[in-house]
Design an enzyme around this catalytic site. Sequence first.
Site, PDB file in Angstrom:
ATOM      1  N   CYS A  17       0.785  -1.074   0.006  1.00 51.88           N
ATOM      2  CA  CYS A  17       0.104  -0.063  -0.055  1.00 51.88           C
ATOM      3  C   CYS A  17       0.767   1.343  -0.076  1.00 51.88           C
ATOM      4  CB  CYS A  17      -0.972   0.099   1.153  1.00 51.88           C
ATOM      5  SG  CYS A  17      -2.093  -1.213   1.205  1.00 51.88           S
TER       6      CYS A  17
ATOM      7  N   ASP B  20      -6.477 -11.519  -1.589  1.00 53.47           N
ATOM      8  CA  ASP B  20      -7.078 -11.017  -2.699  1.00 53.47           C
ATOM      9  C   ASP B  20      -7.813 -12.122  -3.822  1.00 53.47           C
ATOM     10  OD1 ASP B  20      -6.492  -8.459  -1.764  1.00 53.47           O
ATOM     11  OD2 ASP B  20      -4.954  -7.959  -3.400  1.00 53.47           O
TER      12      ASP B  20
END
Lengths: 559, 559
Positions: free
Chosen positions: B44, B290
């Site tokens: 991130c 994910d």
Amino acid sequence: MGQRVLIVGGVAGGMSAATRARRLAEDAEIVVFERGPHVSFANCGLPYFLGGEIADRNKLLVQTPERLKAVFNLDIRTHAEVVSIDPEHKEITVRDRTSNRVSTERYDALILSTGAAPVVPRVPGADRPGHFALRTLEDMDAIDGWIKERGATNGVVVGGGFIGLEVAEQLHRRGLRISVIERNPQVLKPFDPEMAAHLHIELRKHGVGLYLNNGLSRFDSPTAGERAGASVVVLANGTRLPADVVILGLGVRPEAKLARDAGLVIGPTGGVKVDAHLRTSAPDVYAVGDAIEVTHGVTGRPALIPLGGPANRQGRTAADNIFGVPSAYPGTLGTAIVRVFDRTAAVTGANEAQLKDAGMAFEAVHLHPNAHAGYYPGAAPLALKVLFDPVTGRLLGAQAVGADGIDKRIDVLATALRAGMTVDDVADLELCYAPPFGAAKDPVNLAGMAAQNVRAGLVHPIRWDEIASLDRTLALILDFRDRAEREAGAIPGSVHIPLGELRARLDELPRDAEIIAHCASGQRSYNACRILMQNGFRCRNLVGSFKTWKAAVDGSRPT
Amino acid sequence: MGQRVLIVGGVAGGMSAATRARRLAEDAEIVVFERGPHVSFANCGLPYFLGGEIADRNKLLVQTPERLKAVFNLDIRTHAEVVSIDPEHKEITVRDRTSNRVSTERYDALILSTGAAPVVPRVPGADRPGHFALRTLEDMDAIDGWIKERGATNGVVVGGGFIGLEVAEQLHRRGLRISVIERNPQVLKPFDPEMAAHLHIELRKHGVGLYLNNGLSRFDSPTAGERAGASVVVLANGTRLPADVVILGLGVRPEAKLARDAGLVIGPTGGVKVDAHLRTSAPDVYAVGDAIEVTHGVTGRPALIPLGGPANRQGRTAADNIFGVPSAYPGTLGTAIVRVFDRTAAVTGANEAQLKDAGMAFEAVHLHPNAHAGYYPGAAPLALKVLFDPVTGRLLGAQAVGADGIDKRIDVLATALRAGMTVDDVADLELCYAPPFGAAKDPVNLAGMAAQNVRAGLVHPIRWDEIASLDRTLALILDFRDRAEREAGAIPGSVHIPLGELRARLDELPRDAEIIAHCASGQRSYNACRILMQNGFRCRNLVGSFKTWKAAVDGSRPT
């Protein structure tokens, strides 16, 4: 013509009730009686005007009677003191403080929002000049005027509550040298001592003189050789603090005289007793705000929790109930926040003292995570304490202190608390994460996970205040931090093993003693405990570890 | 020797699973296979290194294999690509990408954390140089190197998702001229259009070229007379955008091939199907992050929600289930946040499109309150939208955009959502209030109260996108703002009555038309609606009022 609703008190709860009532009933006659000259002023902003952060005094006057008349068709009567209630005839007696004329007013419904009055110390010299409470705009103006006129450079705040600390910060900002005195060993009673300790350190860091465990004995006039000033604050231990201005921040008591004189039931705390619909014991008489006794949302006990948020929501609830909109007040959690220089402290729910008083079992976790991702600039640690029921896992309370992100974490935990969430729920909350705002595991999640580990028996906690009395023949304190951290300070008598070396050095450790594991915040030492426990050692993890222990020890000295 | 746990993928979910597994089982053999050169890096944070906000690349390497070995006794194998799974024999085949050697590894439990891969556009010219996705440290280094080498001054971001906007902001910060292209009429699909509109305005305010409703057609080489550059991005409508660097931000697809080839059940969304304990269809094979399909926490539908927070918590949950700690994953709300220049936008739960897809009834409120008390300096308004079930009052979703306090409000509402709270509960939440942090009625409370008013029939809402198609012979738009506000802009064809004058001017108003009331944010016009309704007028209040309407209209133009 609709109902005639009279409201006693035109700030916070009273004004919320009045405007909500108007929205529900265009045809009602709504009269607000306010003893002072102003309605709907921002009382939480008063300290910030004194310090100059709020530069424009008019900003504090949220509404004027003229605008309230125009928009809400409210009949606002200032300088109007309600002196008695006759619940049987549904009448009140009002004295106009300007003309001294007394009149009688009939009501269909009455809402008491009489607030609370500052506690005045009953000590010798209390009537000396330069002593002020801070509750109204007039109080604020008086303090401001006094400081200007006298060129005050030296102030003493008596009482380390929320308003006391805000005023201390703001007068310091204005350039005064400030002392805060507190008869308890800590400021801010809603916090546990090791959390309040962070604020002690912060106050002292900014040069505020902090006198703990040392209450007010009396006020004196300056003696020869003593610094001139309006008053000398004499502490319990004889310390003399000369002051140009004294702020009395000893808390407030409900203004319940009107209700009591009218025969309304008063609760054991001294607040007006109300039911969940905010009805008093008299028909069609409601009460809201600082004047009432509420039910504590965690302990279920009667409590006085004078806060602006609850007062405003109570006002709306009372109006709803008068006009047939079903509405109940769910009790108060005591969610509160204060900024003290570069630190913010916030709390919700019950603290240890309240839980002990209520006979409720609890366990605590302490964490020191970064407020946002450590790899993003500006990440600063916060201290977070979460209290929970060890049997059911239910959340009981939370406290946090730090540079930023404090309001967010306590608001989330206040919401979780209101929802009756367990620490399992808290561990799984799905919160915002981008580098400037949080972390993949938010501090709130981490607190839930730490509590889960305690409940699952994966780790046994030991508290910072148990360290001093440990029998060192039976317990060994092991420090799992890195070398550089240890060089900056350590718990006396502790032994150092960097976490990465633990597995290789297990045979150095005693099997006949209990190991007290710590690191900086408790996370690495939790890992150490897992290794130790699975290798047959007896082990406890120091909750909050070195950071909690160090703050509590440093912050707890009385002067 | 304990269980042999193999983990495929060493970032986020995989690494959370590995460390949790170690804490639960000191004697387990835990091997992590990572295809790339790094484990546990801060994905991130990648955009923020490109823009220079994160200056030190090492900060992105949260853990090294050496430290993970020392502290967690993990066997980390980088450059190790798992090429197949044999669920029947509980074996995986691994190819060492350095030596190309292939080996077989036995497992007692297997955790798939294979992540997601960037969507690559299948258009002509896609293989031109200077096109990059941003998913790994290597991607980041490649972009950084390319920009430096080529002296890139001009960039195009293809796709206005979270990462696309973060990269756009950061490359702009680095001095590049940036365009963002998006085939949908808005950026950030999780937001409703009138909320995304605030970000369109913010991007354009900072000089970002924003092309909406205008997707990628192909990539071209620069033609004669066209600005030189690596590539020309050609849009659906033929617009040509020369670029020195192109960032592909078209979203990601689950890396499910390994699971699919092994015969594991894949969900309708293309993600690996798991149960509440994160078990796949094969015994002792778990999947997280994910790569998996989750259940949406509001609609109950299968969904792909690739976010770091859920991935980390899922990793922990999978490890818990392997080692007998009861743990279930509660579904995903899609709580997400992004900073775009001076605005932050955050979302939780379902948006209108998702609720319509799921056939769920909903109603919305829009507010524009200050992030903290208006009388304290720095108070800036935020736009807050809350979606709720009109029948039960249950919260369904929330979105907010503003300068600050956004993360806090969405975190509180995400917590309320997870708790199954109604708008009544939200109205009564007890949140932190001191002037620097909030208001006596926090924006979240106000949203709950506004929704209560809609449910109680105290006000009837009309949406901003219904204004354009109103039949003005049947409806009159009334503006209740002050004169100065109206002079700065108004809804065409609206009529102005300052709220304070309404009661005196009721006889000017038509009784045969519906009145559409608005002010700046909807609060004053709500008061107006109450007056009008109680005087027998038909009336609707424009939700979010002028501010929502204006942002939606200004922000919705395609270029």
